[in-house]
Design a protein around this motif. Structure first.
Motif, PDB file in Angstrom:
ATOM      1  N   ILE A  35       5.036  -2.117  -3.286  1.00 23.99           N
ATOM      2  CA  ILE A  35       6.176  -1.443  -3.901  1.00 23.99           C
ATOM      3  C   ILE A  35       5.730  -0.108  -4.468  1.00 23.99           C
ATOM      4  CG2 ILE A  35       8.054  -1.632  -5.579  1.00 23.99           C
ATOM      5  CD1 ILE A  35       7.619  -4.655  -5.610  1.00 23.99           C
ATOM      6  N   PRO A  36       6.115   1.017  -3.839  1.00 27.93           N
ATOM      7  CA  PRO A  36       5.832   2.332  -4.429  1.00 27.93           C
ATOM      8  C   PRO A  36       6.811   2.595  -5.568  1.00 27.93           C
ATOM      9  CG  PRO A  36       7.033   2.599  -2.370  1.00 27.93           C
ATOM     10  CD  PRO A  36       6.794   1.126  -2.539  1.00 27.93           C
ATOM     11  N   THR A  37       6.317   3.033  -6.707  1.00 27.56           N
ATOM     12  CA  THR A  37       7.205   3.208  -7.863  1.00 27.56           C
ATOM     13  C   THR A  37       6.947   4.524  -8.575  1.00 27.56           C
ATOM     14  OG1 THR A  37       5.674   2.077  -9.383  1.00 27.56           O
ATOM     15  CG2 THR A  37       7.329   0.719  -8.280  1.00 27.56           C
ATOM     16  N   TYR A  38       8.011   4.995  -9.199  1.00 24.57           N
ATOM     17  CA  TYR A  38       7.921   6.133 -10.120  1.00 24.57           C
ATOM     18  C   TYR A  38       9.054   5.996 -11.128  1.00 24.57           C
ATOM     19  CZ  TYR A  38       7.931  10.863 -12.025  1.00 24.57           C
ATOM     20  OH  TYR A  38       7.905  11.934 -12.885  1.00 24.57           O
ATOM     21  N   ASN A  39       8.715   5.650 -12.358  1.00 32.16           N
ATOM     22  CA  ASN A  39       9.692   5.463 -13.434  1.00 32.16           C
ATOM     23  C   ASN A  39      10.788   4.469 -13.038  1.00 32.16           C
ATOM     24  OD1 ASN A  39       8.276   7.270 -15.015  1.00 32.16           O
ATOM     25  ND2 ASN A  39       9.625   9.003 -14.580  1.00 32.16           N
ATOM     26  N   GLU A  40      10.375   3.244 -12.726  1.00 36.72           N
ATOM     27  CA  GLU A  40      11.310   2.192 -12.313  1.00 36.72           C
ATOM     28  C   GLU A  40      11.318   1.028 -13.306  1.00 36.72           C
ATOM     29  OE1 GLU A  40      13.187   2.877  -9.982  1.00 36.72           O
ATOM     30  OE2 GLU A  40      12.181   4.051  -8.436  1.00 36.72           O
ATOM     31  N   VAL A  58       1.797  -9.331  -4.540  1.00 32.91           N
ATOM     32  CA  VAL A  58       2.677  -8.170  -4.707  1.00 32.91           C
ATOM     33  C   VAL A  58       1.858  -7.055  -5.343  1.00 32.91           C
ATOM     34  CG1 VAL A  58       4.735  -7.249  -5.830  1.00 32.91           C
ATOM     35  CG2 VAL A  58       4.747  -9.579  -4.929  1.00 32.91           C
ATOM     36  N   VAL A  59       1.833  -5.910  -4.681  1.00 28.75           N
ATOM     37  CA  VAL A  59       1.046  -4.772  -5.141  1.00 28.75           C
ATOM     38  C   VAL A  59       2.000  -3.619  -5.473  1.00 28.75           C
ATOM     39  CG1 VAL A  59      -0.808  -3.154  -4.622  1.00 28.75           C
ATOM     40  CG2 VAL A  59      -0.846  -5.460  -3.639  1.00 28.75           C
ATOM     41  N   VAL A  60       1.887  -3.101  -6.671  1.00 30.22           N
ATOM     42  CA  VAL A  60       2.695  -1.962  -7.104  1.00 30.22           C
ATOM     43  C   VAL A  60       1.805  -0.722  -7.110  1.00 30.22           C
ATOM     44  CG1 VAL A  60       3.933  -0.916  -9.033  1.00 30.22           C
ATOM     45  CG2 VAL A  60       4.332  -3.320  -8.447  1.00 30.22           C
ATOM     46  N   ALA A  61       2.178   0.276  -6.323  1.00 28.28           N
ATOM     47  CA  ALA A  61       1.479   1.562  -6.343  1.00 28.28           C
ATOM     48  C   ALA A  61       2.297   2.503  -7.218  1.00 28.28           C
ATOM     49  CB  ALA A  61       1.321   2.117  -4.935  1.00 28.28           C
ATOM     50  N   ASP A  62       1.865   2.664  -8.441  1.00 31.31           N
ATOM     51  CA  ASP A  62       2.624   3.490  -9.388  1.00 31.31           C
ATOM     52  C   ASP A  62       2.180   4.937  -9.290  1.00 31.31           C
ATOM     53  OD1 ASP A  62       4.511   3.595 -11.810  1.00 31.31           O
ATOM     54  OD2 ASP A  62       2.707   4.658 -12.488  1.00 31.31           O
ATOM     55  N   ASP A  63       3.142   5.813  -9.035  1.00 28.45           N
ATOM     56  CA  ASP A  63       2.843   7.217  -8.754  1.00 28.45           C
ATOM     57  C   ASP A  63       3.017   8.079 -10.006  1.00 28.45           C
ATOM     58  OD1 ASP A  63       2.071   9.279  -6.967  1.00 28.45           O
ATOM     59  OD2 ASP A  63       4.164   9.890  -6.757  1.00 28.45           O
ATOM     60  N   LYS A  89       6.086   9.858  -2.843  1.00 36.10           N
ATOM     61  CA  LYS A  89       6.178   8.537  -2.243  1.00 36.10           C
ATOM     62  C   LYS A  89       5.181   8.347  -1.110  1.00 36.10           C
ATOM     63  CE  LYS A  89       9.495   5.223  -0.354  1.00 36.10           C
ATOM     64  NZ  LYS A  89      10.901   4.982   0.066  1.00 36.10           N
ATOM     65  N   GLY A  90       4.983   9.402  -0.321  1.00 35.44           N
ATOM     66  CA  GLY A  90       4.040   9.296   0.788  1.00 35.44           C
ATOM     67  C   GLY A  90       2.646   8.930   0.310  1.00 35.44           C
ATOM     68  N   VAL A 111       6.849  -3.242   2.758  1.00 39.72           N
ATOM     69  CA  VAL A 111       7.099  -2.218   1.740  1.00 39.72           C
ATOM     70  C   VAL A 111       8.585  -2.168   1.431  1.00 39.72           C
ATOM     71  CG1 VAL A 111       6.982   0.247   1.205  1.00 39.72           C
ATOM     72  CG2 VAL A 111       5.120  -0.834   2.477  1.00 39.72           C
ATOM     73  N   LEU A 112       8.939  -2.190   0.164  1.00 42.59           N
ATOM     74  CA  LEU A 112      10.324  -2.020  -0.260  1.00 42.59           C
ATOM     75  C   LEU A 112      10.364  -1.224  -1.552  1.00 42.59           C
ATOM     76  CD1 LEU A 112      11.775  -5.235  -1.904  1.00 42.59           C
ATOM     77  CD2 LEU A 112       9.374  -5.044  -1.322  1.00 42.59           C
ATOM     78  N   ASP A 113      11.532  -0.664  -1.855  1.00 46.47           N
ATOM     79  CA  ASP A 113      11.671   0.183  -3.039  1.00 46.47           C
ATOM     80  C   ASP A 113      11.719  -0.657  -4.306  1.00 46.47           C
ATOM     81  OD1 ASP A 113      11.708   2.341  -1.369  1.00 46.47           O
ATOM     82  OD2 ASP A 113      13.882   2.617  -1.407  1.00 46.47           O
TER      83      ASP A 113
END
Length: 323
Positions: A35-40, A58-63, A89-90, A111-113
């Motif tokens: 899960i790519p994240t930014y202020n979620e 579950v892996v969160v990639a926090d940007d 996001k990329g 991968v999902l939002d």
């Protein structure tokens, strides 16, 4: 730099597939949900918790989030990889793919939002074609069965423009090129060479998959827009950025098309105007200076564009052979 942290607590309910999905080998597959994240911070907790029902990890990639996204994701049991600053996001998706390649025995990365728009309950549906080796990349599409969804009209219009642009860069005719809900085979994860840091990553994936001869399939999914916090970035700005990136993809991957078509138009218009100027001079003895200058400029620009198209196309073919 990115830092990795994980919670030692494992989800109490292990991942499973619906009974109708078949074989024992599929049911025992190892799935990582990224899960790519930014202020979620509003939705990330529930998204991770639901996704854990269908994943081994579950892996969160926090940007580079500035809110409580990281703390919440870690508290509900996700492995968290933190970017020190916001890159796009990329960049987050590349981090997820790199993490997956470092983990042994992963059968698929999904991968999902993280904003709650995608429904984790659709994970088995999206991942099934990859696990059964029907394709290398499975895209959860909002429009593969019908174009009637809850998507706001202005967003759907923008998405269709991006769909056509992506088709121009990749040749793939897909119904939802901008969907962030995707499953990847180990081969796809290892072979995709993503370069963009921004929001154009979905389009780049498709173009890269086409170049690498990876199979793409679409499966229908549901999405929700009500009670969702919404996009971090302005949809209009987001759309313009993606459109600009995809246009560059077309330029780099299909220079003969990108420069050749405008060249032919310029040559046609300039040549026609030049002939008309000559005709007027012969019949009326009046020399239209500005017509001659404009037509000459158009013809010259068309010749330069056509020459550029031929040269860049040859260079592109040489690079492709080297790769």
């Amino acid at each position: 730099m990115a830092s990795v942290s994980s919670n030692n607590e494992k989800p109490t309910q292990k991942w499973f597939l619906n009974d109708n999905l078949g074989s024992e080998s599929v049911e025992s597959a190892k799935i990582v949900v990224g899960i790519p994240t930014y202020n979620e911070e509003i939705a990330i907790g529930s998204v991770v918790t639901e996704a854990q029902r269908y994943a081994d990890e579950v892996v969160v990639a926090d940007d580079g989030s500035t809110d409580n996204t990281v703390q919440i994701a870690r508290n509900v049991g996700a492995t968290v990889i933190e970017h020190e600053e916001n890159k796009g996001k990329g960049s987050a998706i590349r981090t997820l793919m790199q993490y997956t390649t470092d983990v042994n025995g992963v059968d698929s990365l999904v991968v999902l939002d993280g904003d709650g728009q995608h429904l984790p309950e659709d994970i088995p549906k999206v991942v099934e074609p990859v696990l059964t080796e029907e394709c290398d990349i499975s895209i959860g599409s909002r429009y593969v069965e019908t174009d009637e969804t809850e998507t706001p009209l202005h967003r759907r219009f923008g998405q269709r423009v991006l769909d056509y642009l992506t088709m121009g860069s990749s040749g793939e005719n897909l119904s939802d090129t901008q969907s962030g809900f995707r499953a990847f085979s180990p081969e796809a994860v290892s072979r995709l060479n993503l370069r963009t840091d921004g929001m154009g990553v979905e389009s780049e994936m498709i173009s890269e998959a086409t170049d690498r001869e990876l199979d793409i399939d679409e499966v229908p999914i549901d999405v929700r827009y009500e009670e969702v916090d919404g996009q971090t970035f302005n949809p209009f700005v987001h759309g313009l950025n993606v459109a600009a990136f995809v246009t560059k993809l077309i330029r780099d991957r299909h220079p003969l098309l990108f420069f050749g078509v405008p060249a032919l138009v310029l040559l046609g218009v300039g040549g026609g105007l030049l002939l008309h100027t000559a005709f007027l001079y012969q019949t009326t003895a009046a020399f239209h200076q500005w017509r001659a200058l404009i037509s000459g400029f158009l013809v010259l620009t068309g010749v330069v564009s056509l020459f550029s198209a031929l040269v860049l196309s040859q260079v592109r073919n040489m690079v492709a052979h080297i790769e």
